[in-house]
Each structure stands twice: as structure tokens, then as C-alpha cells.
Design an enzyme around this catalytic site. Structure first.
Site, PDB file in Angstrom:
ATOM      1  N   ASP A   1       0.556  -1.115  -0.172  1.00  0.00           N
ATOM      2  CA  ASP A   1      -0.337   0.162   0.244  1.00  0.00           C
ATOM      3  C   ASP A   1       0.457   1.081  -0.366  1.00  0.00           C
ATOM      4  O   ASP A   1       1.975   1.219   0.046  1.00  0.00           O
ATOM      5  CB  ASP A   1      -0.431  -0.128   1.509  1.00  0.00           C
ATOM      6  CG  ASP A   1      -1.991  -0.838   1.180  1.00  0.00           C
ATOM      7  OD1 ASP A   1      -1.213  -2.394   1.269  1.00  0.00           O
ATOM      8  OD2 ASP A   1      -3.133  -0.555   2.135  1.00  0.00           O
TER       9      ASP A   1
ATOM     10  N   HIS B   1      -1.170   4.574  -0.402  1.00  0.00           N
ATOM     11  CA  HIS B   1      -2.291   5.262  -0.430  1.00  0.00           C
ATOM     12  C   HIS B   1      -1.749   6.627   0.330  1.00  0.00           C
ATOM     13  O   HIS B   1      -2.165   7.621   0.747  1.00  0.00           O
ATOM     14  CB  HIS B   1      -2.645   4.973   1.516  1.00  0.00           C
ATOM     15  CG  HIS B   1      -2.796   3.865   1.919  1.00  0.00           C
ATOM     16  ND1 HIS B   1      -4.405   4.152   1.460  1.00  0.00           N
ATOM     17  CD2 HIS B   1      -3.303   2.760   2.354  1.00  0.00           C
ATOM     18  CE1 HIS B   1      -5.227   2.495   1.512  1.00  0.00           C
ATOM     19  NE2 HIS B   1      -3.842   1.931   2.472  1.00  0.00           N
TER      20      HIS B   1
ATOM     21  N   ASP C   1      -4.471  -0.707  -3.222  1.00  0.00           N
ATOM     22  CA  ASP C   1      -4.407   0.578  -2.088  1.00  0.00           C
ATOM     23  C   ASP C   1      -3.627   2.103  -2.871  1.00  0.00           C
ATOM     24  O   ASP C   1      -2.417   1.820  -1.734  1.00  0.00           O
ATOM     25  CB  ASP C   1      -4.763   0.180  -0.782  1.00  0.00           C
ATOM     26  CG  ASP C   1      -5.205  -0.686  -0.163  1.00  0.00           C
ATOM     27  OD1 ASP C   1      -6.491  -0.397  -1.519  1.00  0.00           O
ATOM     28  OD2 ASP C   1      -5.863  -0.789   1.148  1.00  0.00           O
TER      29      ASP C   1
ATOM     30  N   ASP D   1      -6.174   6.441  -1.656  1.00  0.00           N
ATOM     31  CA  ASP D   1      -7.345   7.162  -0.371  1.00  0.00           C
ATOM     32  C   ASP D   1      -6.119   7.128   0.827  1.00  0.00           C
ATOM     33  O   ASP D   1      -4.876   6.986   0.219  1.00  0.00           O
ATOM     34  CB  ASP D   1      -8.391   6.072   0.384  1.00  0.00           C
ATOM     35  CG  ASP D   1      -9.771   5.554  -0.764  1.00  0.00           C
ATOM     36  OD1 ASP D   1     -10.031   6.617  -1.230  1.00  0.00           O
ATOM     37  OD2 ASP D   1     -10.028   4.551  -1.304  1.00  0.00           O
ATOM     38  N   ARG D   2      -6.626   7.858   1.793  1.00  0.00           N
ATOM     39  CA  ARG D   2      -6.308   8.271   3.410  1.00  0.00           C
ATOM     40  C   ARG D   2      -5.434   9.844   2.881  1.00  0.00           C
ATOM     41  O   ARG D   2      -5.391  10.700   2.948  1.00  0.00           O
ATOM     42  CB  ARG D   2      -5.001   6.795   3.780  1.00  0.00           C
ATOM     43  CG  ARG D   2      -5.975   5.488   3.874  1.00  0.00           C
ATOM     44  CD  ARG D   2      -6.682   6.221   5.304  1.00  0.00           C
ATOM     45  NE  ARG D   2      -7.453   5.078   5.837  1.00  0.00           N
ATOM     46  CZ  ARG D   2      -8.688   4.606   6.775  1.00  0.00           C
ATOM     47  NH1 ARG D   2      -8.635   6.268   7.265  1.00  0.00           N
ATOM     48  NH2 ARG D   2      -8.538   3.802   7.191  1.00  0.00           N
TER      49      ARG D   2
ATOM     50  N   ASN E   1      -8.558  -3.324  -2.249  1.00  0.00           N
ATOM     51  CA  ASN E   1      -9.965  -3.352  -1.819  1.00  0.00           C
ATOM     52  C   ASN E   1     -10.151  -1.849  -1.695  1.00  0.00           C
ATOM     53  O   ASN E   1     -11.056  -1.491  -1.300  1.00  0.00           O
ATOM     54  CB  ASN E   1     -10.176  -3.889   0.347  1.00  0.00           C
ATOM     55  CG  ASN E   1      -8.848  -2.327   1.306  1.00  0.00           C
ATOM     56  OD1 ASN E   1      -7.911  -2.590   0.876  1.00  0.00           O
ATOM     57  ND2 ASN E   1      -9.929  -2.116   1.693  1.00  0.00           N
ATOM     58  N   HIS E   2      -9.196  -0.952  -1.823  1.00  0.00           N
ATOM     59  CA  HIS E   2      -9.164   0.660  -2.084  1.00  0.00           C
ATOM     60  C   HIS E   2     -10.045   1.154  -3.617  1.00  0.00           C
ATOM     61  O   HIS E   2      -9.889   2.296  -3.292  1.00  0.00           O
ATOM     62  CB  HIS E   2      -8.564   1.364  -1.099  1.00  0.00           C
ATOM     63  CG  HIS E   2      -8.621   1.705   0.280  1.00  0.00           C
ATOM     64  ND1 HIS E   2      -9.224   3.068   1.167  1.00  0.00           N
ATOM     65  CD2 HIS E   2      -8.732   0.847   1.609  1.00  0.00           C
ATOM     66  CE1 HIS E   2      -9.285   2.040   2.475  1.00  0.00           C
ATOM     67  NE2 HIS E   2      -8.767   1.514   2.488  1.00  0.00           N
TER      68      HIS E   2
ATOM     69  N   HIS F   1      -3.366  -8.887  -3.280  1.00  0.00           N
ATOM     70  CA  HIS F   1      -3.715  -7.730  -2.371  1.00  0.00           C
ATOM     71  C   HIS F   1      -4.287  -7.939  -0.522  1.00  0.00           C
ATOM     72  O   HIS F   1      -3.263  -7.879   0.320  1.00  0.00           O
ATOM     73  CB  HIS F   1      -5.006  -6.671  -2.253  1.00  0.00           C
ATOM     74  CG  HIS F   1      -4.705  -5.565  -1.179  1.00  0.00           C
ATOM     75  ND1 HIS F   1      -4.280  -4.365  -0.530  1.00  0.00           N
ATOM     76  CD2 HIS F   1      -5.490  -4.844  -0.387  1.00  0.00           C
ATOM     77  CE1 HIS F   1      -4.595  -3.788  -0.230  1.00  0.00           C
ATOM     78  NE2 HIS F   1      -5.391  -4.166   0.249  1.00  0.00           N
TER      79      HIS F   1
ATOM     80  N   ARG G   1     -11.866  -7.194  10.135  1.00  0.00           N
ATOM     81  CA  ARG G   1     -12.477  -6.071   9.564  1.00  0.00           C
ATOM     82  C   ARG G   1     -14.017  -6.028   9.092  1.00  0.00           C
ATOM     83  O   ARG G   1     -14.032  -5.208   8.586  1.00  0.00           O
ATOM     84  CB  ARG G   1     -11.528  -6.453   8.098  1.00  0.00           C
ATOM     85  CG  ARG G   1     -10.270  -5.399   8.298  1.00  0.00           C
ATOM     86  CD  ARG G   1      -9.907  -6.156   6.753  1.00  0.00           C
ATOM     87  NE  ARG G   1      -7.895  -5.469   6.720  1.00  0.00           N
ATOM     88  CZ  ARG G   1      -7.272  -4.657   6.945  1.00  0.00           C
ATOM     89  NH1 ARG G   1      -8.260  -3.758   6.960  1.00  0.00           N
ATOM     90  NH2 ARG G   1      -6.520  -5.419   6.695  1.00  0.00           N
TER      91      ARG G   1
ATOM     92  N   HIS H   1      -1.745  -4.547   2.342  1.00  0.00           N
ATOM     93  CA  HIS H   1      -3.765  -4.446   2.944  1.00  0.00           C
ATOM     94  C   HIS H   1      -3.460  -4.363   5.008  1.00  0.00           C
ATOM     95  O   HIS H   1      -4.355  -4.082   5.040  1.00  0.00           O
ATOM     96  CB  HIS H   1      -4.121  -5.918   2.818  1.00  0.00           C
ATOM     97  CG  HIS H   1      -5.699  -5.573   3.598  1.00  0.00           C
ATOM     98  ND1 HIS H   1      -5.922  -4.714   3.665  1.00  0.00           N
ATOM     99  CD2 HIS H   1      -6.578  -7.328   3.462  1.00  0.00           C
ATOM    100  CE1 HIS H   1      -7.823  -4.594   2.775  1.00  0.00           C
ATOM    101  NE2 HIS H   1      -7.644  -6.211   4.225  1.00  0.00           N
TER     102      HIS H   1
END
Length: 502
Positions: A246, A248, A275, A278-279, A307-308, A356, A404, A431
Site C-alpha cells: 500500500d 495510499h 491501495d 485514499d487516506r 480493497n481501496h 492484496h 475488518r 493490506h
């Protein structure tokens, strides 16, 4: 309900049917206070460990579960947080923090009906709590928006955004001083000079013209669409592959990987394992750089979906807001279509499986099954595609529901079975934040790599990447976070409720 731990001479826990001595009550309270210190220092795993010890000594205190739930929320273990909130509310049905924690965790999972229900309960019990009212309003607004968008998605089904992009009508004014794509036979052509200029432009926090952004996305979408769901990578003797986890939206840490490890080239290959967005608040710049490199070096740069790279995550955690702020809603919709085309996994040298999230809720899943997944959609909430994107390893054998709230947790026996069944040597996944940037588990058969150091400016973790050579030699490399512009904070484009409880 009166809290059980207030009893002076020992209490009986109604769930465990055990006597809790005053010494246990005192020690549990001491552990809780120590856990609170760890929590304030953002040492969430240590806090969770001590809250758990306190609960084991005195399982009758709702606050212990709610404190641990908040620590779980900060580590994105939303399923565990909901379970703890449920336990707190079972002990004390009117416990406001229980509703609050459960609302926050459900909101992070976009279970908005459940979240609205619990926030309404908080507001009912504490009507003067302005913060709770604000969060209820935000949650209701997001719920209405998502329901509305679902309705119009049905009307627009089958209409590709990519087919509606009219590149010839987009003129680039002479005043534009950024990089320009060359044109051959009416089509954009990318070269190394353009990508180098793109990186410099983004380091300087400047934008590129929307025409070039659209061209990059459209070319990447075309390439991904032609790839299978599971991509085979064969590393030539003269090349080296670097696997990154990730990133991000942390642009300056992302570019530091290239500064440390070399820029993509025909001999310096990269696999970014989901990923990307995001963030962090430079997600758009990162994804355009990755897509540009994919266009420039299609056989040297590989990208997998995380997943993002999904609509629901992007609505909450910043990418949608960022793209709309910097360009337009149409561009975000094009990204969503492109994310649907991203491969789900990679197979390196026929022996190293890279996805991922992780593995599956049943044994004997074959690589052929994975190759046949129809990935051109928003991920479902169960099944192989969901589990590839969301699952996590656990130390104990077997499987259990995910911390999660989506996917599963799988033990070393599950990893061993999958690898043996498919004649593989190693699982690499991402992840999860790791203090050292990576961790090796499951008897050396499962590796997690995470490449966003000091995640969201608050976790103090290292980043890492993995080298893999033609002869399958694997080595691990870590790096620290680098400075980034102070005027742009993480989560700058995220929805308000994405930060509740964090």
C-alpha cells in the site's frame, strides 16, 4: 445498570459465572489505565493487549470493551470493534459509548442504516452532544447520497464513461506550461521525457492538463482490460522485480521508493500490490504516475487491485473528493471503470502468488478458478474476489470471521494447503500496516509488505519493499518516511465521518 466493578467485596460476572475478587478488580483497572497511556501514544497493539488482559480479569466492565473497540477502530479492525460494542451493550444496554463505538465501526464499513440507528440512540440519550448530532447528520447525508447514486447507476447501466470522453474537443492553451504528450496519427504517444516531467510537475504540487490526464487513464484502462484476472510475471535474467504494498496517496514517500530503488525501466520492474489511493491527499498524482509508467513500460510495471480501488472506499476515504476537487466527477467515474479492470493478482516465476488481501474461506481453490473470476465490477461482499481483496492472516490454525467485518482471517494451515494444492512456494500480500514495513508469518510462507511509512502521519511505521530475482531470490528492504508539504494533510479530501474516532 450499575457497573459490576463498583462492588466492594468481589462480584459475580453474569456471563462467565465466576467470582471476581477485589484484587482482580484493582489489577484490571490498573491495566486499563496503562492501556490508555499506550492508546494516547498511538501504540494501539499494546493498548489492545492490555485492554484484553483487563477484560480477562474482570469481564464485567462495559468501558473496557469500548476502549478496546476504539483501539480496534484505529487499526481498522472494525469487525472486532462491533463485537466489543455488542458485548458492552449486553452488559449495560444504556451504555452510550457502546452505541457510539458501534456506530463508528459500522460507518467505516458503510453499513449506514445500522450506523444511523446507533447515532440516533446516542443523540436521544445525550441530546446536548453537538458532536454526536453532527455525526448523525453526516451519516444520514451519506446514506441518502449512496441510495440516490444506486438509483441512477441502474439508469446508466451499460453506458461506459470511457466511450463518452471526447479528447479532440479538449484544447490545450498556449499558456499551459506543463508536460505535453506527443501525437502520432491523431493518438497520444508517451515517452520517458513526458513521465520525468510529470514527476517533477507533481513534486512541485502542480497539475497537468485534463486532456493528458484522460489520455493516461484511457490507455491504462485499455491495457488492464486486455489482461487476465491473474497475471503471470516471468522475470528475465537481466531484470529485477520490486514488489510494493500500500502507498495510499503518500506521494513523497512513494517517490522516495524510486529515489532509493531506481525508477521503472526495462530492467527495473515493479509490482504495486493495491491501495494506491485514499487516506493520503496525493492519490491522484500517484495513480496517474503509475498509469503513465504502465503505458510507458507495459511489460515492466504491474498493478493489482486493492480493497481501496472501489467506489465505496473512495467515497469515504478521500479519492473521490480529491478527483472532483482537482478535476471532475466524470474523471472519477472513469477511474472507477478503470479500477474495475485492474487484475486481482499476480503469479511470479510460477511459484510466488501475490494478491492484496489474502486467501479463501474454503480449501482447494485453484489458480484456474482465480483466472476465471469476472472482475469487471464493484467487488461483492463475499466470494473469491472479496476475499482476495480483504482477507488477513492469523497466527492460529483454521479460519475465523475477519477483524475488518469483510473477508476472513486464515491460519498457517490454510496457507500451507493453498500453496501445496497449487504447487507454489510463497504468498505475498499487503493490506496491513506493519511496524517494520513487512512481516513474515506462517512458517515463512506468508509475507505482508506495506509501503506507506508513518501511515497517515500518525503510525510511526517503516515502509518496505521486496526484491525478487529471476532465480526467485527474495530480499526485504525498509525505509523511513520523508518530509512532505505541511499545507496538505492526510485525509484532506475524505468525508467527515471517515475520521470519526480516529
Amino acid at each position: 445498570m450499575t457497573s459490576f466493578h463498583a462492588a466492594p467485596k468481589g462480584v459475580v460476572d453474569i456471563n462467565e459465572r465466576q467470582v471476581i475478587t477485589p484484587e482482580q478488580v484493582d489489577l484490571a483497572e490498573k491495566l486499563k489505565n496503562e492501556a490508555n497511556v499506550f492508546f494516547k501514544e498511538r501504540k494501539y497493539d499494546d493498548a489492545i493487549r492490555l485492554y484484553t488482559e483487563a477484560i480477562e480479569l474482570n469481564p464485567s466492565v462495559p468501558a473496557y470493551y469500548c476502549n478496546r473497540a476504539l483501539a480496534y477502530i484505529n487499526t481498522e479492525a472494525f469487525g472486532y470493534a462491533i463485537a466489543d460494542a455488542d458485548k458492552a451493550l449486553n452488559l449495560e444496554p444504556g451504555f452510550v459509548k457502546g452505541y457510539y463505538r458501534r456506530a463508528t465501526a459500522n460507518m467505516a464499513l458503510l453499513r449506514l442504516k445500522e450506523s444511523v440507528r446507533d447515532f440516533r440512540m446516542v443523540v436521544k440519550r445525550v441530546p446536548k452532544d453537538a458532536d454526536a448530532r453532527k455525526k448523525l447528520t453526516e451519516c444520514e447525508k451519506m446514506h441518502r447520497r449512496i441510495e440516490f447514486e444506486k438509483a441512477i447507476e441502474f439508469d446508466e447501466e451499460g453506458r461506459s464513461v470511457a466511450d463518452q470522453i471526447d479528447l479532440p474537443s479538449m484544447t490545450v492553451d498556449d499558456s499551459y506550461d506543463g508536460p505535453r504528450l506527443a501525437t502520432e496519427n491523431g493518438h497520444g504517444v508517451i515517452d520517458k521525457a513526458f513521465v520525468d516531467a510529470l514527476l517533477t510537475r507533481f513534486r512541485d504540487q502542480k497539475a497537468i492538463h485534463r486532456k493528458y490526464a484522460y489520455q493516461i487513464i484511457l490507455e491504462a484502462k485499455k491495457m488492464f482490460t486486455e489482461q487476465p484476472s491473474l497475471v503471470d510475471i516471468t522475470i528475465p535474467e537481466e531484470a529485477r522485480l520490486t514488489v510494493c504494498g500500500d502507498v495510499h496517496g503518500q506521494l513523497f514517500d512513494f517517490l522516495n521508493i524510486f529515489d532509493l530503488n531506481g525508477y521503472p525501466s526495462p530492467t527495473n520492474w515493479y509490482l504495486f500490490n493495491g491501495d494506491f489511493v485514499d487516506r493520503g491527499s496525493f492519490s491522484l498524482e500517484i495513480i496517474l504516475i503509475l498509469f503513465a509508467y504502465k503505458w510507458l513500460y507495459p511489460n515492466s510495471v504491474y498493478l493489482a487491485r486493492g480493497n481501496h480501488e472501489t467506489n465505496n472506499m473512495n467515497k469515504v476515504y478521500g479519492f473521490e473528493g480529491e478527483v472532483k476537487a482537482k478535476f471532475s466527477e466524470t474523471m472519477f467515474k472513469l477511474f472507477a471503470e478503470t479500477f474495475n479492470a485492474l487484475p486481482l493478482g499476480h503469479l511470479i516465476q510460477e511459484k510466488i502468488f501475490v494478491v492484496h488481501g489474502g486467501l479463501f474461506s474454503r480449501d482447494n481453490v485453484s489458480l484456474d478458478e482465480i483466472r476465471q473470476i469476472n472482475r469487471f465490477m464493484q467487488p461483492p461482499t463475499e466470494g473469491l474476489m472479496c476475499e482476495i481483496l480483504w482477507s488477513d492472516p492469523q497466527p492460529l490454525p483454521g479460519r475465523r470471521p475477519s477483524k475488518r467485518g469483510t473477508g476472513i482471517e486464515f491460519g498457517p494451515d490454510v496457507t500451507e494447503n493453498f500453496l501445496n494444492h497449487n504447487n507454489l512456494d510463497l504468498l505475498i500480500r499487503s493490506h496491513e500496516v506493519k511496524d517494520e514495513g513487512y512481516v513474515i508469518e506462517h512458517n515463512g510462507k506468508c509475507v505482508t509488505v506495506f509501503s506507506a511509512p508513518n501511515y497517515c502521519d500518525r503510525m510511526d511505521n517503516l515502509g518496505a519493499y521486496i526484491h525478487i530475482t529471476h532465480d526467485r531470490k527474495v530480499s526485504y528492504h525498509t525505509f523511513k518516511a520523508v518530509p512532505h508539504p505541511n499545507n496538505v494533510k492526510p485525509m484532506q479530501y475524505a468525508s467527515q465521518f471517515s475520521q470519526f474516532g480516529l
